[in-house]
Write a protein that holds these residues in place. Structure first.
Motif, short mmCIF file in Angstrom:
data_model
loop_
_atom_site.label_atom_id
_atom_site.label_comp_id
_atom_site.label_asym_id
_atom_site.label_seq_id
_atom_site.Cartn_x
_atom_site.Cartn_y
_atom_site.Cartn_z
N LEU A 157 10.40 -6.54 10.24
CA LEU A 157 10.38 -5.10 10.45
C LEU A 157 9.40 -4.67 11.53
N GLY A 158 8.79 -5.65 12.21
CA GLY A 158 7.84 -5.32 13.27
C GLY A 158 6.43 -5.16 12.75
N ASN A 159 5.44 -5.38 13.61
CA ASN A 159 4.02 -5.23 13.29
C ASN A 159 3.58 -6.08 12.10
N GLY A 160 4.26 -7.20 11.88
CA GLY A 160 3.90 -8.10 10.80
C GLY A 160 4.53 -7.77 9.48
N HIS A 161 5.22 -6.64 9.38
CA HIS A 161 5.89 -6.24 8.14
C HIS A 161 7.23 -6.96 8.01
N PHE A 188 2.88 2.72 13.01
CA PHE A 188 2.53 1.37 12.57
C PHE A 188 3.54 0.84 11.54
N LEU A 189 3.96 1.69 10.62
CA LEU A 189 4.92 1.26 9.60
C LEU A 189 6.32 1.10 10.19
N GLY A 190 6.70 1.97 11.09
CA GLY A 190 7.99 1.84 11.77
C GLY A 190 9.16 1.73 10.79
N PHE A 242 1.83 -5.65 6.37
CA PHE A 242 0.70 -6.36 6.96
C PHE A 242 -0.50 -5.41 7.08
N PRO A 243 -1.72 -5.82 6.69
CA PRO A 243 -2.07 -7.18 6.27
C PRO A 243 -2.28 -7.38 4.78
N ASN A 244 -2.21 -6.31 3.92
CA ASN A 244 -2.74 -6.53 2.57
C ASN A 244 -1.94 -5.96 1.42
N LEU A 245 -0.77 -5.35 1.66
CA LEU A 245 -0.03 -4.74 0.56
C LEU A 245 1.38 -5.27 0.47
N ALA A 246 1.80 -5.56 -0.76
CA ALA A 246 3.20 -5.87 -1.04
C ALA A 246 3.73 -4.86 -2.05
N CYS A 247 4.87 -4.27 -1.72
CA CYS A 247 5.63 -3.47 -2.68
C CYS A 247 6.66 -4.43 -3.25
N SER A 248 6.35 -5.00 -4.39
CA SER A 248 7.08 -6.17 -4.89
C SER A 248 7.92 -5.81 -6.10
N ALA A 255 9.63 -0.08 8.37
CA ALA A 255 9.23 -0.31 6.99
C ALA A 255 9.28 0.96 6.17
N LYS A 256 9.21 2.13 6.81
CA LYS A 256 9.24 3.40 6.07
C LYS A 256 10.53 3.55 5.28
N THR A 257 11.64 3.10 5.86
CA THR A 257 12.92 3.18 5.14
C THR A 257 12.86 2.42 3.82
N TRP A 258 12.22 1.27 3.85
CA TRP A 258 12.12 0.44 2.65
C TRP A 258 11.10 1.00 1.66
N ILE A 259 10.05 1.63 2.16
CA ILE A 259 9.10 2.30 1.27
C ILE A 259 9.82 3.42 0.52
N ASP A 260 10.64 4.19 1.24
CA ASP A 260 11.39 5.27 0.59
C ASP A 260 12.30 4.73 -0.50
N LEU A 261 12.96 3.61 -0.22
CA LEU A 261 13.82 2.99 -1.24
C LEU A 261 12.99 2.52 -2.43
N PHE A 262 11.83 1.93 -2.17
CA PHE A 262 10.97 1.44 -3.24
C PHE A 262 10.53 2.58 -4.16
N MET A 263 10.24 3.74 -3.59
CA MET A 263 9.75 4.86 -4.38
C MET A 263 10.83 5.52 -5.23
N LYS A 264 12.07 5.12 -5.05
CA LYS A 264 13.14 5.63 -5.93
C LYS A 264 12.98 5.13 -7.35
#
Length: 421
Positions: free
Chosen positions: A242-246, A164-166, A303-309, A168-177
């Motif tokens: 990023l697909g799936n609404g992300h 589902f994240l597809g 999508f639908p409810n979280l932003a890593c901002s 977007a996982k790459t960007w989550i990994d970057l965010f967690m840095k």
């Protein structure tokens, strides 16, 4: 599926065009009820960060759409998401926002549930005939995590969270840095509600177009160096589906990967922090921490409810068709220097805090959008900025304009797909 409109019923497929969406999506109660079923009951919804439930018995209450849930860590360390409703007469079994417990007890008739949701005890059991407690545990949702982000779904046959994240996982990994090698933890939360539909806020996370206009007071409150950093329209940023609404909106490209550019000059606003950190940490750690303090250079919409901002989590919760609750969750370095986490909180307060320069201005704009939705019987919300321009919406050699409404178009195409399924 149709919904009532001023000019007659319109299929959901006709409410979302490539360049616009119908205003009914903000104000039609029938649409809202269907969204709660077709979207929030049929996809992965963010409910917690693992640091919020660090040990067995730790819990937080949350929501999946309109459903109240408990996110809890069992004695075995497993994360469960339980519907917050006693199986007897339906009362909630937990009202505390966070805490630690050994069980959940319904205050109405005393039914007691374990951390795994199993029914453990019933007062005066002799009043029941042929009663099997194993059939009356709290309802448990499917749960999966990625990089500390915990998602739940009511749909058992859904694709995996990873699928589902597809991308977007790459960007989550970057965010967690932003953990700067120490890991990421939540560092406090504040909530507020605004009188508007949840999708108004969903749009905002990838809307750079408004930033230099709505947030002029913020830009006037910072030093020249910081102001240049936040000159988003002239940084070469972009928005990507990023697909799936992300989607991701890159506002400050040189801050996308916080492990790069560690030898760059330390910004003047962090010079004092760097000097303080040097008293107890080597220079390589100091530079890594200082670079992470200000957050990443992008907003990631899941999508639908979280932003890593940039430097915090923004969570939206639909309350009604015209009311939405927003949670701003500050994040810090788990085990990192106290001075750095203190600096992160001050930055968070400056823009996103209740008395900050950002959130009140955003909320005012969102409120006006909902109010304006009542004007005119059959009007549309335009999402056509940069549509068809070479390099935008993943067409052409580049990714184009940071103010493109690509992220909004991506979210609404996912909305259309799910609502028409």
């Amino acid at each position: 599926m149709t919904t009532a409109q001023a000019n007659g019923p319109k299929p959901y497929s006709e409410l979302v065009k490539p360049d616009r969406v119908h205003t009914a999506l903000y104000k039609d109660e029938a649409i809202f009820r269907d969204e709660m079923e077709k979207i929030f009951q049929k996809t992965w919804v963010w409910v917690a960060h693992e640091s919020e439930i660090p040990q067995p018995g730790a819990f937080k209450t949350s929501y999946v759409g309109l459903q109240p849930v408990i996110v809890v860590r069992t004695r075995e360390g497993e994360i469960r998401v339980l519907l917050n409703r006693c199986r007897h007469r339906g009362a909630t079994v937990c009202e505390n926002r966070t805490g630690k417990t050994s069980n959940f007890v319904c205050p109405y008739h005393g039914w007691t549930y374990g951390l795994d949701g199993a029914l453990r005890g019933v007062p005066y059991p002799e009043g029941y005939n042929d009663f099997d407690k194993s059939n009356y545990g709290l309802v448990s949702l499917r749960v999966e995590s990625y990089a500390g982000l915990v998602f739940a779904t009511s749909k058992d046959d859904i694709e995996s969270l990873s699928d589902f994240l597809g991308p977007a996982k790459t960007w989550i990994d970057l965010f967690m840095k932003q953990g700067a090698g120490f890991g990421v933890k939540t560092a406090g939360e504040h909530k507020f509600r605004f009188p508007g539909n949840w999708k108004i806020q969903l749009e905002n996370t990838t809307d750079a177009y408004h930033f230099p206009l709505v947030h002029r007071s913020f830009l006037n409150s910072v030093d020249d160096e910081t102001g240049q950093t936040f000159d988003l329209m002239n940084q070469g940023g972009f928005v990507q589906d990023l697909g799936n609404g992300h989607s991701v909106m890159v506002m400050i490209p040189h801050l996308v990967d916080l492990e790069e550019g560690l030898d760059a000059p330390i910004p003047e606003r962090f010079a004092a922090l760097a000097d303080e950190l040097r008293r107890s940490h080597p220079e390589d750690v100091v530079r890594r921490v200082v670079r992470a303090v200000g957050g990443t250079g992008f907003n990631l919409n899941l999508f639908p409810n979280l932003a890593c901002s940039m430097a915090f989590f923004r969570v939206l919760r639909p309350v009604s068709v015209s009311e939405t609750e927003i949670s701003h969750i500050a994040i810090g370095m788990d085990g990192g220097p106290e001075a750095a986490n203190r600096a992160r909180l001050r930055i968070h307060e400056h823009f996103q805090g209740p008395m900050g320069f950002g959130s009140p201005d955003d909320a005012e704009a969102w409120t006006r959008v909902q109010r304006g939705a009542e004007a005119g019987p059959d009007l549309w919300i335009m999402l056509n900025r940069s549509l068809g321009v070479d390099g935008v919406d993943n067409q052409g050699p580049g990714l184009g304009d940071v103010s493109a409404e690509t992220g909004m178009r991506a979210a609404y195409q996912m909305w259309k797909r799910m609502m028409c399924a």
